[in-house]
Design a protein around this motif. Structure first.
Motif, PDB file in Angstrom:
ATOM      1  N   PHE A 187      65.485 -11.439 -87.181  1.00  0.00           N
ATOM      2  CA  PHE A 187      66.601 -11.650 -86.260  1.00  0.00           C
ATOM      3  C   PHE A 187      66.250 -11.170 -84.856  1.00  0.00           C
ATOM      4  N   GLN A 188      65.524 -10.060 -84.764  1.00  0.00           N
ATOM      5  CA  GLN A 188      65.139  -9.546 -83.454  1.00  0.00           C
ATOM      6  C   GLN A 188      64.217 -10.529 -82.734  1.00  0.00           C
ATOM      7  N   GLU A 189      63.253 -11.093 -83.481  1.00  0.00           N
ATOM      8  CA  GLU A 189      62.333 -12.069 -82.880  1.00  0.00           C
ATOM      9  C   GLU A 189      63.064 -13.367 -82.529  1.00  0.00           C
ATOM     10  N   LEU A 190      64.030 -13.748 -83.381  1.00  0.00           N
ATOM     11  CA  LEU A 190      64.807 -14.948 -83.102  1.00  0.00           C
ATOM     12  C   LEU A 190      65.608 -14.788 -81.810  1.00  0.00           C
ATOM     13  N   SER A 191      66.227 -13.625 -81.632  1.00  0.00           N
ATOM     14  CA  SER A 191      67.011 -13.387 -80.430  1.00  0.00           C
ATOM     15  C   SER A 191      66.147 -13.439 -79.183  1.00  0.00           C
ATOM     16  N   ALA A 192      64.999 -12.809 -79.249  1.00  0.00           N
ATOM     17  CA  ALA A 192      64.114 -12.806 -78.084  1.00  0.00           C
ATOM     18  C   ALA A 192      63.610 -14.211 -77.772  1.00  0.00           C
ATOM     19  N   CYS A 193      63.272 -14.997 -78.798  1.00  0.00           N
ATOM     20  CA  CYS A 193      62.756 -16.347 -78.576  1.00  0.00           C
ATOM     21  C   CYS A 193      63.834 -17.303 -78.054  1.00  0.00           C
ATOM     22  N   VAL A 194      65.054 -17.126 -78.528  1.00  0.00           N
ATOM     23  CA  VAL A 194      66.148 -17.992 -78.077  1.00  0.00           C
ATOM     24  C   VAL A 194      66.375 -17.831 -76.581  1.00  0.00           C
ATOM     25  N   PHE A 195      66.435 -16.570 -76.130  1.00  0.00           N
ATOM     26  CA  PHE A 195      66.640 -16.347 -74.692  1.00  0.00           C
ATOM     27  C   PHE A 195      65.488 -16.930 -73.875  1.00  0.00           C
ATOM     28  N   SER A 196      64.312 -16.764 -74.378  1.00  0.00           N
ATOM     29  CA  SER A 196      63.161 -17.326 -73.671  1.00  0.00           C
ATOM     30  C   SER A 196      63.216 -18.857 -73.646  1.00  0.00           C
ATOM     31  N   TRP A 197      63.606 -19.488 -74.769  1.00  0.00           N
ATOM     32  CA  TRP A 197      63.709 -20.966 -74.833  1.00  0.00           C
ATOM     33  C   TRP A 197      64.796 -21.498 -73.892  1.00  0.00           C
ATOM     34  N   ILE A 198      65.940 -20.773 -73.835  1.00  0.00           N
ATOM     35  CA  ILE A 198      67.031 -21.207 -72.952  1.00  0.00           C
ATOM     36  C   ILE A 198      66.597 -21.160 -71.491  1.00  0.00           C
ATOM     37  N   GLU A 199      65.905 -20.079 -71.113  1.00  0.00           N
ATOM     38  CA  GLU A 199      65.471 -19.957 -69.722  1.00  0.00           C
ATOM     39  C   GLU A 199      64.421 -21.012 -69.355  1.00  0.00           C
ATOM     40  N   GLU A 200      63.659 -21.445 -70.326  1.00  0.00           N
ATOM     41  CA  GLU A 200      62.575 -22.393 -70.011  1.00  0.00           C
ATOM     42  C   GLU A 200      62.975 -23.851 -70.186  1.00  0.00           C
ATOM     43  N   HIS A 201      63.704 -24.201 -71.253  1.00  0.00           N
ATOM     44  CA  HIS A 201      63.968 -25.599 -71.586  1.00  0.00           C
ATOM     45  C   HIS A 201      65.409 -26.052 -71.311  1.00  0.00           C
ATOM     46  N   CYS A 202      66.270 -25.140 -70.905  1.00  0.00           N
ATOM     47  CA  CYS A 202      67.664 -25.515 -70.640  1.00  0.00           C
ATOM     48  C   CYS A 202      68.041 -25.355 -69.165  1.00  0.00           C
ATOM     49  N   LYS A 203      67.049 -25.449 -68.336  1.00  0.00           N
ATOM     50  CA  LYS A 203      67.343 -25.429 -66.916  1.00  0.00           C
ATOM     51  C   LYS A 203      68.028 -26.731 -66.516  1.00  0.00           C
ATOM     52  N   PRO A 204      68.837 -26.752 -65.494  1.00  0.00           N
ATOM     53  CA  PRO A 204      69.533 -27.979 -65.079  1.00  0.00           C
ATOM     54  C   PRO A 204      68.579 -29.133 -64.805  1.00  0.00           C
ATOM     55  N   GLN A 205      67.486 -28.857 -64.137  1.00  0.00           N
ATOM     56  CA  GLN A 205      66.546 -29.938 -63.820  1.00  0.00           C
ATOM     57  C   GLN A 205      65.883 -30.461 -65.083  1.00  0.00           C
ATOM     58  N   THR A 206      65.545 -29.572 -66.018  1.00  0.00           N
ATOM     59  CA  THR A 206      64.909 -29.989 -67.277  1.00  0.00           C
ATOM     60  C   THR A 206      65.883 -30.832 -68.097  1.00  0.00           C
ATOM     61  N   LEU A 207      67.130 -30.408 -68.210  1.00  0.00           N
ATOM     62  CA  LEU A 207      68.124 -31.183 -68.952  1.00  0.00           C
ATOM     63  C   LEU A 207      68.368 -32.543 -68.282  1.00  0.00           C
ATOM     64  N   ARG A 208      68.349 -32.554 -66.976  1.00  0.00           N
ATOM     65  CA  ARG A 208      68.550 -33.829 -66.263  1.00  0.00           C
ATOM     66  C   ARG A 208      67.429 -34.815 -66.606  1.00  0.00           C
ATOM     67  N   ASP A 209      66.215 -34.326 -66.646  1.00  0.00           N
ATOM     68  CA  ASP A 209      65.086 -35.199 -66.993  1.00  0.00           C
ATOM     69  C   ASP A 209      65.204 -35.706 -68.426  1.00  0.00           C
ATOM     70  N   VAL A 210      65.652 -34.841 -69.342  1.00  0.00           N
ATOM     71  CA  VAL A 210      65.810 -35.236 -70.745  1.00  0.00           C
ATOM     72  C   VAL A 210      66.869 -36.329 -70.870  1.00  0.00           C
ATOM     73  N   VAL A 211      68.010 -36.155 -70.211  1.00  0.00           N
ATOM     74  CA  VAL A 211      69.099 -37.135 -70.289  1.00  0.00           C
ATOM     75  C   VAL A 211      68.667 -38.476 -69.702  1.00  0.00           C
ATOM     76  N   ILE A 212      67.959 -38.445 -68.582  1.00  0.00           N
ATOM     77  CA  ILE A 212      67.505 -39.704 -67.960  1.00  0.00           C
ATOM     78  C   ILE A 212      66.531 -40.443 -68.881  1.00  0.00           C
ATOM     79  N   GLY A 213      65.621 -39.675 -69.515  1.00  0.00           N
ATOM     80  CA  GLY A 213      64.665 -40.298 -70.434  1.00  0.00           C
ATOM     81  C   GLY A 213      65.363 -40.935 -71.632  1.00  0.00           C
TER      82      GLY A 213
END
Length: 239
Positions: free
Chosen positions: A203-229
């Motif tokens: 659970f500790q590793e999951l929590s740390a990885c989730v925050f890291s994934w959100i900061e990297e892959h859920c940025k507004p510009q990244t989500l915009r590119d995903v939606v356009i694709g």
């Protein structure tokens, strides 16, 4: 002869003198008796009580005493009423204020003092004032929510009316299947990056990885590119 006559004249004068002296003494004695009788009469008259005056003075004194007694009784009754009213007020406070109820059995036999009753009453009034203020704030919030719901109700009624007035307007809208395909494409893209970046070992590793994934892959510009694709992909499948 001449000598005897002189002796006889002197004896007569002595007798007349003695008689006069006796009459003077008798008159003086009678005058003393009369004066003493007069003094005794006056003394007796002065010593005899005047019943009318004394009765009047007695009644006046009695009236004064009766008035004083009435005032004293009236004052005593007024003071007793005041004390009874104060006692009743404290008893009512103890019955109304919940904190005046005895909680400690060790002092249950002791009567609460007036100072404690007043202090507990003040504390309870302050508590009620805070509760009233809190309830007023809650009522204000609820009123705002009701107003917002009324506005939403009016808006939905206008939307429904617009659809009823133009029943053919919705024919050119995107179908639910297309919407689902777009949503599925976005979620698949996000899940792929999530599965590749997040570890579920602990659970500790999951929590740390989730925050890291959100900061990297859920940025507004990244989500915009995903939606356009995803939209381009769905469009190519439709046409």
């Amino acid at each position: 002869m001449t000598g005897r006559a002189e002796d006889g004249g002197a004896a007569g004068r002595r007798r007349r003198g003695l008689v006069g002296e006796a009459l003077f003494m008798e008159n003086a004695r009678k005058g003393s008796i009369v004066s003493r009788a007069n003094s005794i009469g006056s003394t007796s008259a002065s010593s005899v009580p005047n019943t009318d005056d004394e009765d009047s003075d007695y009644h006046q004194e009695s009236g004064k005493d009766s008035y004083k007694d009435q005032r004293r009784r009236a004052h005593t009754q007024a003071e007793q009423k005041r004390r009874d009213a104060i006692k009743k007020g404290y008893n009512d406070l103890q019955a109304i204020v919940p904190t005046c109820e005895q909680q400690d059995f060790s002092i249950s036999s002791q009567k609460l003092s007036k100072a404690i009753v007043l202090q507990k009453t003040i504390d309870y009034i302050q508590f009620l004032h805070k509760e009233k203020k809190k309830q007023e704030e809650e009522v204000s919030t609820l009123r705002k929510d009701v107003m917002a719901l009324k506005i939403m109700k009016v808006n939905y009624e206008q939307i429904v009316k617009a659809h009823q007035d133009n029943p053919n307007e919705g024919k050119n809208q995107i179908s639910d299947e297309v919407k689902f395909n777009v949503f599925q494409g976005i979620m698949d893209s996000l899940f792929q990056s999530f599965n590749a970046s997040v570890s579920v070992t602990s659970f500790q590793e999951l929590s740390a990885c989730v925050f890291s994934w959100i900061e990297e892959h859920c940025k507004p510009q990244t989500l915009r590119d995903v939606v356009i694709g995803v939209l381009h992909k769905v469009k190519s499948q439709l046409y």
